[in-house]
Design a protein around this motif. Structure first.
Motif, PDB file in Angstrom:
ATOM      1  N   LYS A   1      -5.645 -52.311  67.358  1.00  0.00           N
ATOM      2  CA  LYS A   1      -5.507 -53.488  66.477  1.00  0.00           C
ATOM      3  C   LYS A   1      -6.108 -54.731  67.129  1.00  0.00           C
ATOM      4  O   LYS A   1      -6.818 -55.506  66.463  1.00  0.00           O
ATOM      5  CB  LYS A   1      -4.034 -53.735  66.149  1.00  0.00           C
ATOM      6  CG  LYS A   1      -3.830 -54.908  65.184  1.00  0.00           C
ATOM      7  CD  LYS A   1      -2.376 -55.154  64.889  1.00  0.00           C
ATOM      8  CE  LYS A   1      -2.204 -56.275  63.861  1.00  0.00           C
ATOM      9  NZ  LYS A   1      -2.828 -57.539  64.293  1.00  0.00           N
ATOM     10  N   GLN A   2      -5.833 -54.921  68.402  1.00  0.00           N
ATOM     11  CA  GLN A   2      -6.394 -56.077  69.108  1.00  0.00           C
ATOM     12  C   GLN A   2      -7.915 -56.010  69.136  1.00  0.00           C
ATOM     13  O   GLN A   2      -8.603 -57.025  68.995  1.00  0.00           O
ATOM     14  CB  GLN A   2      -5.838 -56.135  70.527  1.00  0.00           C
ATOM     15  CG  GLN A   2      -4.362 -56.502  70.605  1.00  0.00           C
ATOM     16  CD  GLN A   2      -3.790 -56.342  72.005  1.00  0.00           C
ATOM     17  OE1 GLN A   2      -4.098 -55.372  72.705  1.00  0.00           O
ATOM     18  NE2 GLN A   2      -2.961 -57.291  72.422  1.00  0.00           N
ATOM     19  N   CYS A   3      -8.430 -54.797  69.317  1.00  0.00           N
ATOM     20  CA  CYS A   3      -9.885 -54.598  69.333  1.00  0.00           C
ATOM     21  C   CYS A   3     -10.487 -54.970  67.986  1.00  0.00           C
ATOM     22  O   CYS A   3     -11.482 -55.700  67.905  1.00  0.00           O
ATOM     23  CB  CYS A   3     -10.197 -53.142  69.680  1.00  0.00           C
ATOM     24  SG  CYS A   3     -11.951 -52.749  69.683  1.00  0.00           S
ATOM     25  N   ALA A   4      -9.880 -54.472  66.907  1.00  0.00           N
ATOM     26  CA  ALA A   4     -10.384 -54.763  65.566  1.00  0.00           C
ATOM     27  C   ALA A   4     -10.302 -56.259  65.261  1.00  0.00           C
ATOM     28  O   ALA A   4     -11.251 -56.845  64.710  1.00  0.00           O
ATOM     29  CB  ALA A   4      -9.601 -53.957  64.530  1.00  0.00           C
ATOM     30  N   ASP A   5      -9.185 -56.882  65.625  1.00  0.00           N
ATOM     31  CA  ASP A   5      -9.030 -58.323  65.382  1.00  0.00           C
ATOM     32  C   ASP A   5     -10.104 -59.115  66.129  1.00  0.00           C
ATOM     33  O   ASP A   5     -10.652 -60.097  65.614  1.00  0.00           O
ATOM     34  CB  ASP A   5      -7.638 -58.783  65.820  1.00  0.00           C
ATOM     35  CG  ASP A   5      -6.530 -58.285  64.892  1.00  0.00           C
ATOM     36  OD1 ASP A   5      -6.859 -57.849  63.771  1.00  0.00           O
ATOM     37  OD2 ASP A   5      -5.362 -58.322  65.302  1.00  0.00           O
ATOM     38  N   MET A   6     -10.397 -58.680  67.343  1.00  0.00           N
ATOM     39  CA  MET A   6     -11.410 -59.364  68.156  1.00  0.00           C
ATOM     40  C   MET A   6     -12.788 -59.251  67.504  1.00  0.00           C
ATOM     41  O   MET A   6     -13.533 -60.239  67.409  1.00  0.00           O
ATOM     42  CB  MET A   6     -11.437 -58.732  69.551  1.00  0.00           C
ATOM     43  CG  MET A   6     -12.358 -59.415  70.545  1.00  0.00           C
ATOM     44  SD  MET A   6     -12.314 -58.583  72.155  1.00  0.00           S
ATOM     45  CE  MET A   6     -10.579 -58.774  72.579  1.00  0.00           C
ATOM     46  N   LEU A   7     -13.131 -58.056  67.030  1.00  0.00           N
ATOM     47  CA  LEU A   7     -14.431 -57.847  66.398  1.00  0.00           C
ATOM     48  C   LEU A   7     -14.555 -58.629  65.093  1.00  0.00           C
ATOM     49  O   LEU A   7     -15.639 -59.118  64.752  1.00  0.00           O
ATOM     50  CB  LEU A   7     -14.648 -56.352  66.141  1.00  0.00           C
ATOM     51  CG  LEU A   7     -14.892 -55.493  67.387  1.00  0.00           C
ATOM     52  CD1 LEU A   7     -14.849 -54.009  67.035  1.00  0.00           C
ATOM     53  CD2 LEU A   7     -16.231 -55.842  68.031  1.00  0.00           C
ATOM     54  N   LYS A   8     -13.437 -58.772  64.372  1.00  0.00           N
ATOM     55  CA  LYS A   8     -13.467 -59.552  63.131  1.00  0.00           C
ATOM     56  C   LYS A   8     -13.810 -61.017  63.398  1.00  0.00           C
ATOM     57  O   LYS A   8     -14.405 -61.691  62.560  1.00  0.00           O
ATOM     58  CB  LYS A   8     -12.108 -59.462  62.432  1.00  0.00           C
ATOM     59  CG  LYS A   8     -11.820 -58.120  61.783  1.00  0.00           C
ATOM     60  CD  LYS A   8     -10.412 -58.098  61.192  1.00  0.00           C
ATOM     61  CE  LYS A   8     -10.077 -56.739  60.613  1.00  0.00           C
ATOM     62  NZ  LYS A   8      -8.681 -56.693  60.090  1.00  0.00           N
ATOM     63  N   GLU A   9     -13.432 -61.511  64.564  1.00  0.00           N
ATOM     64  CA  GLU A   9     -13.655 -62.915  64.917  1.00  0.00           C
ATOM     65  C   GLU A   9     -15.063 -63.179  65.440  1.00  0.00           C
ATOM     66  O   GLU A   9     -15.485 -64.336  65.532  1.00  0.00           O
ATOM     67  CB  GLU A   9     -12.646 -63.348  65.985  1.00  0.00           C
ATOM     68  CG  GLU A   9     -11.205 -63.363  65.503  1.00  0.00           C
ATOM     69  CD  GLU A   9     -10.223 -63.627  66.633  1.00  0.00           C
ATOM     70  OE1 GLU A   9     -10.693 -63.756  67.799  1.00  0.00           O
ATOM     71  OE2 GLU A   9      -9.015 -63.684  66.368  1.00  0.00           O
TER      72      GLU A   9
END
Length: 315
Positions: free
Chosen positions: A6-14
């Motif tokens: 989840k943290q990885c996905a959130d980071m990529l979204k930003e």
């Protein structure tokens, strides 16, 4: 710093203007991971592209659709299936200090990136990339399914290796449901050989030597063999598994001579020996049953060093 999916996905979204790095001498897992992630990012409206130091084997383009070429100044750098920066090859010096995120499945990962998403129990990095793409909210279309299935099937030896888990099978089944052409992918990756490879395989088998009461099998691939057959290093991907197919062999070593006189060793083992630990003795790494390392010396000298270590491990 280690992070979760989840943290990885959130980071990529930003992020935007994302460069995805694959390791040199690219295999199905690094390419499958890179192509799938890049495609997912493009579908989110981001700018993303893939970079690999070496040419992508032509057989992958029987399966892969090339993502659109996007020109931009990279602002966020991601590596996929890259345990240590030196595996990036000729682009290592430029990017090793600039990698923001690494997505990997090698327990030997040196934690060189600012952020690391690591699942050492995954049989392939593509397993983890599948989770990331789903967390990004991107639906898995046929192209992405083909990329990811390719990575999973190649890194598991078509699901033969002990690293294959129930999670691996579930991921593969999900990808087939999403349109992955498993029959074609397995045919291209495992059954289709070039004539140059066939000639190289014959010479490779002729070069087989056995050590440590026949518990170690060594194949030597020389520049002369490349010249005789017309094969390239890409044509030799299927050579290392041959060493494990001989009855009684616990450690298989395939030593490939490079044009500059140095060499690379691909290590294959069974459960009795940890291939990654053997590779680590020479600055390399990998998995318990499949690893690699490099030598700044001749094939014969590398062989002597490796056999000496094998004798210690097999006592």
């Amino acid at each position: 710093m280690k992070i979760n999916v989840k943290q990885c996905a959130d980071m990529l979204k930003e992020q935007d203007n994302i460069l995805v790095l694959c390791h040199a001498h690219p295999d199905g897992d690094t390419l499958g991971s890179g192509f799938a992630l890049c495609s997912a990012l493009l579908r989110l409206g981001k700018k993303a592209r893939i970079l690999c130091a070496d040419e992508i084997p032509s057989k992958h383009f029987e399966i892969f659709e090339k993502p659109e070429t996007v020109d931009f100044e990279e602002e966020f750098v991601v590596s996929v299936d890259v345990a240590t920066p030196n595996l990036l090859g000729d682009i290592c010096e430029k990017y090793e200090k600039r990698i923001d995120l690494c997505i990997d499945h090698h327990n030997s990962n040196s934690q060189y990136a600012k952020y690391l998403l690591l699942d050492g129990n995954a049989a392939a990095a593509c397993e983890t990339v599948l989770e990331v793409i789903k967390a990004l909210g991107v639906s898995i279309d046929k192209a992405i399914a083909d990329y990811l299935f390719t990575g999973i099937t190649t890194d598991t030896g078509c699901f033969k290796y002990a690293s294959t888990t129930e999670k691996t099978f579930r991921a593969a089944a999900e990808l087939v449901e999403c349109g992955a052409d498993n029959g074609k992918i397995n045919r291209v990756m495992f059954e289709t050989k070039t004539k140059a490879y066939a000639a190289m395989e014959r010479l490779a088998i002729d070069s087989m030597q056995f050590f440590c009461q026949d518990r170690v099998c060594v194949i030597s691939v020389t520049q002369e063999m490349y010249e005789k057959t017309g094969a390239t290093e890409q044509d030799t991907e299927a050579i290392p598994p041959l060493t494990r197919q001989v009855e009684g062999v616990e450690i298989g070593l395939t030593i490939k001579e490079k044009s500059n006189g140095e060499c690379k060793c691909s290590i294959r083992t069974y459960e009795s020996v940890d291939a990654a630990k053997l590779a680590a003795l020479f600055g390399g790494g990998g998995h318990k049953q499949a690893a690699a390392c490099r030598f700044e010396c001749s094939v014969e000298e590398a062989k002597k060093q490796l056999i000496a270590r094998c004798e210690e491990l097999l006592k």
